[in-house]
Structure formats: C-alpha cells, structure tokens
Design an enzyme around this catalytic site. Structure first.
Site, PDB file in Angstrom:
ATOM      1  N   ASP A   1       0.812  -1.217   0.000  1.00 26.55           N
ATOM      2  CA  ASP A   1       0.000   0.000   0.000  1.00 26.55           C
ATOM      3  C   ASP A   1       0.848   1.272   0.000  1.00 26.55           C
ATOM      4  O   ASP A   1       2.072   1.223   0.143  1.00 26.55           O
ATOM      5  CB  ASP A   1      -0.995  -0.002   1.175  1.00 26.55           C
ATOM      6  CG  ASP A   1      -0.349  -0.373   2.512  1.00 26.55           C
ATOM      7  OD1 ASP A   1       0.888  -0.371   2.608  1.00 26.55           O
ATOM      8  OD2 ASP A   1      -1.091  -0.663   3.468  1.00 26.55           O
TER       9      ASP A   1
ATOM     10  N   HIS B   1      -8.012  -3.789   9.443  1.00 28.48           N
ATOM     11  CA  HIS B   1      -7.598  -3.600   8.056  1.00 28.48           C
ATOM     12  C   HIS B   1      -6.335  -4.399   7.746  1.00 28.48           C
ATOM     13  O   HIS B   1      -5.505  -4.652   8.614  1.00 28.48           O
ATOM     14  CB  HIS B   1      -7.477  -2.117   7.666  1.00 28.48           C
ATOM     15  CG  HIS B   1      -6.312  -1.360   8.214  1.00 28.48           C
ATOM     16  ND1 HIS B   1      -6.374  -0.016   8.505  1.00 28.48           N
ATOM     17  CD2 HIS B   1      -5.047  -1.726   8.515  1.00 28.48           C
ATOM     18  CE1 HIS B   1      -5.211   0.385   8.959  1.00 28.48           C
ATOM     19  NE2 HIS B   1      -4.371  -0.628   8.971  1.00 28.48           N
TER      20      HIS B   1
ATOM     21  N   GLU C   1      -9.820  -1.089   4.417  1.00 29.46           N
ATOM     22  CA  GLU C   1     -10.522  -0.705   5.635  1.00 29.46           C
ATOM     23  C   GLU C   1     -11.836  -1.482   5.766  1.00 29.46           C
ATOM     24  O   GLU C   1     -12.292  -2.090   4.782  1.00 29.46           O
ATOM     25  CB  GLU C   1     -10.834   0.803   5.585  1.00 29.46           C
ATOM     26  CG  GLU C   1      -9.604   1.712   5.512  1.00 29.46           C
ATOM     27  CD  GLU C   1      -8.951   1.958   6.881  1.00 29.46           C
ATOM     28  OE1 GLU C   1      -8.994   1.068   7.752  1.00 29.46           O
ATOM     29  OE2 GLU C   1      -8.378   3.049   7.068  1.00 29.46           O
TER      30      GLU C   1
ATOM     31  N   ASN D   1      -8.441  -1.849  13.552  1.00 25.01           N
ATOM     32  CA  ASN D   1      -9.828  -1.979  13.077  1.00 25.01           C
ATOM     33  C   ASN D   1      -9.978  -3.156  12.111  1.00 25.01           C
ATOM     34  O   ASN D   1     -10.984  -3.293  11.435  1.00 25.01           O
ATOM     35  CB  ASN D   1     -10.287  -0.677  12.397  1.00 25.01           C
ATOM     36  CG  ASN D   1      -9.473  -0.347  11.141  1.00 25.01           C
ATOM     37  OD1 ASN D   1      -8.522  -1.062  10.795  1.00 25.01           O
ATOM     38  ND2 ASN D   1      -9.842   0.716  10.462  1.00 25.01           N
TER      39      ASN D   1
END
Ligand code: GLP
Length: 234
Positions: free
Chosen positions: A67, A138, A143, A136
């Site tokens: 990423d 991800h 996400e 969270n």
C-alpha cells in the site's frame, strides 16, 4: 490458519526473518509482498543484518509493496511507504531496482496505475505475502467495508487510521483483498496489547466485511505469528 505464539516482539521479528530467509534460499527468485507500519521494522533490521553477514542473497527476488498514501504530498514524503521501504530496507540490500514494485502515490492516472500493478502481480504471482493488521481489522489499507473481490485501488482512510498513523493523508492506494488472497503463502504479524482484541475477533469471529482480516481465514496457507501480548485473548 496456523497460529504461532512467540514470547515477544524480538522473537516475532526473528522468526519472521528466518521464514523469509529460508524461503529465499529455497527459491532465489521468490516474489515477496512486503508490508509497512511499526510491526515489521525489526524484521527489516534482521533481514539487513543477515544480508550483511552474507547469510542471504536478495539479487533474484521480486517485491511488491502492499500500500501507499495518495496523493503523496511533498512535505509529507517522509511518511510515504516508498520512503519507508527505501530507508529501512531497499537501500541496504541487493534487490535490483527493476525488481522492486511500489504503488505510485504520484501517479497522474491512478486508475491505470492500479490496473498495471494488478497485472504485474498476475504475471509475477506473490509467493510469500507479509502482512500486519490494523486495530480496526484492516490489511494493507483495506478498511472495514472492503469487498472480498476487491482489487488494487484508491481507498478512503478511516478517521481512526489517520489518527493512529499520524498523517494528514485521507486517501491511499492498496492491493485489494482478492489480490492479497491470491498470494501462495501469507504470514501475518501482530505484536503488543493493542492488537489483542482484533486478533481475537479475526480468529474467533466469522468472515465479515466489517473486519477485512477475517477473509484470511479462508486462505489455504496462512500463518499468524503473535507475541504473548497480541495473543493474550485467544
Ligand atoms: C497500517 C498499514 C498496514 C499495516 C497496519 C498495521 O496503516 N497500512 O499495511 O500493516 O496498518 O500497522 P502497525 O504495524 O504500525 O500497527
């Protein structure tokens, strides 16, 4: 899903480095997917150390990073993953420049860049993908809400990710869930108390877009390496 619990961050980083080194020795033209963030920092240190001691040769490998922030801002270049990888790893080892693939956070035609990246991975399937995990759930920058069949694309970062990563970027580029799932082998690393809850949800919960890491449960060769603190709820 194989789970290995080790004592601490030091042991986790040693084990992850050993796995990569063994795989590269076995297959010198290994294609590796690399991650960024705090978790793999010591792993990169260990890989650089092993390279300097002549224990591993990276000249035949190919790499794809997971990423990148988008669009890269001049004043925040240091926070880009391109800068991170160069500083922490690429500039200290012997991977040929043309074998290193990074998402282009400066691209003027982002749709084309993402498509090209996906095609490059299709032509050079990833043998070993290293992953971290966000609190969270991800993976990469997929996400919550990311689809199982998602590919490399632009995404909006969640407010919690922006805060935790201490950046002003609101968007990013990431390999998709389906891109990651095509990797032949996956190693997910999690260290520290802050990851305990998400590791518990990933392992005990059911597959859900709400927790993108849960899609990994269906991968046929995934090893999750946790230290005692990250594994404290499982
Ligand atoms: C970041 C990155 C991920 C990384 C994850 C965990 O935001 N996009 O690739 O694996 O979140 O980061 P850390 O290791 O710093 O906890």
């Amino acid at each position: 899903m194989k789970i290995i619990e080790v004592k601490n961050y030091h042991a986790l980083s040693m084990l992850a480095a050993k796995i990569i080194i063994d795989e590269v020795r076995e297959k010198p033209n290994l294609v590796i997917g690399f991650a960024t963030g705090k978790t793999p920092l010591k792993l990169y240190k260990n890989l650089v150390g092993a390279y300097r001691k002549g224990e591993v040769d990276f000249s035949g490998i190919k790499t794809f990073n997971l990423d990148e922030y988008y669009p890269i801002k001049q004043n925040e270049y240091k926070k880009s993953y391109r800068s991170y990888m160069s500083k922490r790893f690429f500039s200290d080892v012997n991977i040929p420049k043309e074998n290193i693939h990074l998402l282009d956070g400066n691209s003027k035609d982002i749709a084309k860049s993402c498509k090209d990246y996906e095609n490059q991975i299709r032509k050079n399937p990833i043998d070993l993908q290293i992953l971290g995990i966000g609190i969270n759930g991800h993976i990469g920058f997929n996400e919550p809400g990311s689809k199982k069949d998602s590919k490399t694309r632009v995404v909006k970062l969640s407010p919690s990710t922006i805060k935790r990563n201490k950046v002003s970027y609101t968007k990013a580029l990431t390999m998709g869930i389906s891109t990651i799932m095509k990797s032949k082998k996956i190693i997910l690393l999690a260290s520290g108390k802050s990851k305990a809850e998400v590791i518990e949800r990933m392992i005990k919960g059911k597959e859900s877009e709400k927790l993108p890491a849960s899609f990994l449960k269906n991968h046929k060769d995934i090893t999750v390496i946790v230290d005692k603190k990250a594994g404290s709820l499982i």
